[in-house]
Each structure stands twice: as structure tokens, then as C-alpha cells.
Design an enzyme around this catalytic site. Sequence first.
Site, PDB file in Angstrom:
ATOM      1  N   ASN A  52       0.826  -1.213   0.000  1.00  0.00           N
ATOM      2  CA  ASN A  52       0.000   0.000   0.000  1.00  0.00           C
ATOM      3  C   ASN A  52       0.861   1.264   0.000  1.00  0.00           C
ATOM      4  O   ASN A  52       0.586   2.219  -0.732  1.00  0.00           O
ATOM      5  CB  ASN A  52      -0.907   0.024   1.229  1.00  0.00           C
ATOM      6  CG  ASN A  52      -1.992  -1.033   1.182  1.00  0.00           C
ATOM      7  OD1 ASN A  52      -2.331  -1.541   0.126  1.00  0.00           O
ATOM      8  ND2 ASN A  52      -2.516  -1.374   2.344  1.00  0.00           N
ATOM      9  N   GLN A 173       2.014  -4.847  14.621  1.00  0.00           N
ATOM     10  CA  GLN A 173       2.909  -5.870  15.160  1.00  0.00           C
ATOM     11  C   GLN A 173       3.377  -5.540  16.571  1.00  0.00           C
ATOM     12  O   GLN A 173       3.914  -6.416  17.260  1.00  0.00           O
ATOM     13  CB  GLN A 173       4.116  -6.068  14.238  1.00  0.00           C
ATOM     14  CG  GLN A 173       3.800  -6.706  12.885  1.00  0.00           C
ATOM     15  CD  GLN A 173       3.320  -8.140  13.003  1.00  0.00           C
ATOM     16  OE1 GLN A 173       2.407  -8.434  13.766  1.00  0.00           O
ATOM     17  NE2 GLN A 173       3.910  -9.028  12.237  1.00  0.00           N
ATOM     18  N   ASP A 257      -1.624   3.781   5.824  1.00  0.00           N
ATOM     19  CA  ASP A 257      -0.604   3.504   4.818  1.00  0.00           C
ATOM     20  C   ASP A 257      -0.543   4.643   3.799  1.00  0.00           C
ATOM     21  O   ASP A 257       0.542   5.047   3.367  1.00  0.00           O
ATOM     22  CB  ASP A 257      -0.910   2.187   4.102  1.00  0.00           C
ATOM     23  CG  ASP A 257      -1.048   1.014   5.051  1.00  0.00           C
ATOM     24  OD1 ASP A 257      -0.518   1.093   6.176  1.00  0.00           O
ATOM     25  OD2 ASP A 257      -1.689   0.019   4.680  1.00  0.00           O
TER      26      ASP A 257
END
Length: 327
Positions: A52, A173, A257
Site C-alpha cells: 500500500n 505488530q 498507509d
Amino acid sequence: MRIAVTGSIATDHLMVFPGRFTEQLIAGSLDKVSLSFLVEELEIRRGGVAANIAFGLGRLGLTPFLVGAVGTDFADYQLWLKENGVDTDSVHVSESQHTARFVCTTDADQNQIGSFYAGAMRQARTIDLRPVHERSGGLDLVVVSPNDPEAMVRHTRECVALGLPFAADPSQQLAFMGREEIRALLDHPAYLFTNAYESVLVQEKTGWTEQQLLGRVGVWVTTRGADGVHIERAGLRPVDVPAVPPSGPLEPTGAGDAFRAGFLAATAWGLGLERAAQLGSALATTVLETTGTQPESLDGEKLLARVRSTYGDEAAGELASPMAGTG
């Protein structure tokens, strides 16, 4: 400016639930949840954080180097990225696993429930950045975005060893990585990208205070949704940029993004932090109003008009020249 974007490359399966998730949850029974939502819409779109960001950079006229791992089902997606200005020659193709999948349902309040299948992404830990650096003629920035955790740590350490400026973008994450892994990602990056929740989570997970983190990063960029963008640097006055108001239905997947793509493109053009955040915000709102993370078309004049209406003629004027031909 030569930018390599490392991270996930995936296919997104995006669904819309017309009700509210919260109305289906029963207080006192959350220890045993078994729910099914009847959705009204399904869109299958190209996605993945690195793809992206690289796509956004490509549409804005740069030629980013995409670095990640995919399956043999990547051929059509690869062609699409190449057609939109992305160099995919450093993408590793797995012979045994599928390209990663993201399955997400969004409700009427823009709450989301998603699942992510890593698949071939796990093999990103085998990718060496040195050949990418050499093939590009010398990278100016490496974006370390959400990926296989071992790959994220490896790429960060490679940047440090090669003396390459890098942007730390751990995003989702953060919730799954341990303290030492996250600390390894923050080995003096040029940029740290977080949203408001992640800005608190990164402090909790690392055990470092806000000031300690500012001492380790060059520029800390925090996106705050409708509340805009907050940028901090150690010893300097913060920069705050309001968000660009949306004008249509919202689908939040990929907005962050898109912000990074706009921010990094303006940075590559030599513009300051305020202009970078303004372009990032305008592009984020454009994607916010689009189903999927990679719009089929991008009208540079409309993007500039959004900048002008929110930030004024001076901002639009400084962005007009480097954005000429965007579309």
C-alpha cells in the site's frame, strides 16, 4: 530519493456489516464468544502495508523498491504494482505458501474485526537488503513496516550495519512482539510512525518514556484520526496538522498507509514536516473514502484542492510543482 519499503504484501477481503458489533456482545458472557455477522458487501482488494505504501509512492511519481515475500499467486498483483510505478524485482516468491491474506469486517461505527494469515510473509526473514541497496544505486531511506517479526528486526539491523536511514513503522505488530524485539526496531530510526494508541503501547512495551523514545528517534509522527497529526522531535516545538475532513462514506482500511506514502513523498521532494503531514493527511482521507487500500485512480488536481481547502493556498502552491502529472 530512492526508498525501499519492506513489509507485508497481501490480499484484502473486506466486508461491511450494517449493524454494530457492540450490540451483539453480551456483558458477562465475553469469556465464550461465538458470533456470526451477516454482511451485505464483500470487496476483494490488493493490500498489505508495504504494498500500500509503495503503491501510494508510485502514484505520486516516485519509484519505490518493494521488499517482501509472496506466493506464486502474486503474478496479477505484481503487474498492477509495476503499472503503478513500483519496482517489484526484490520481492521474494515462495513456491510453497500463498500470499498473505487479510480478512476484515467493518460495522456501522467503523469498528473492525480482522484476521491476518501470514503465509509466504514468514519467508521475508530470508531477504537480504544489501542486494537491494546495491541494485538501486544506493538507498536513501528504508521503511520497516509490519512484516514477519524476524524480518523486521533483520531489516532494521541491516540498515544500521549499512548506515542506511530508516523509518520504523511497527504498527499492529507492536501487540505481538516482545520488549527486546521492539527495542531492536528503535535503534535510532530517522522516523517513527505510530497512531495514538500505538504511541502509548510502544512506551508500555519498551519500558521507555516518551522523552527516552524521543532521544532515540529523529522524528516521531503520530496520526490521530479525525484529530489530525502530531509530530515531535527532541528539543524542538511539536508540529500539529489538522485532518482533512472526509466528504463521503468511510472505509478506514489503508488510510494510515496512504498517510505514510504522502508524508514520505513530500519528504522525498525536500519539503518540510508540515507539508509532508498535510499531503499525507489529504491522501489518507482520499483512501478513507475508497473501498480498498489502492484507489483505481488518483486525481492530482482533486488532491491539491483538498490540500488548498484545508491548509490554504500556500500549502497547495508548494505541493503543486512536485505533484504535476500525478494521476
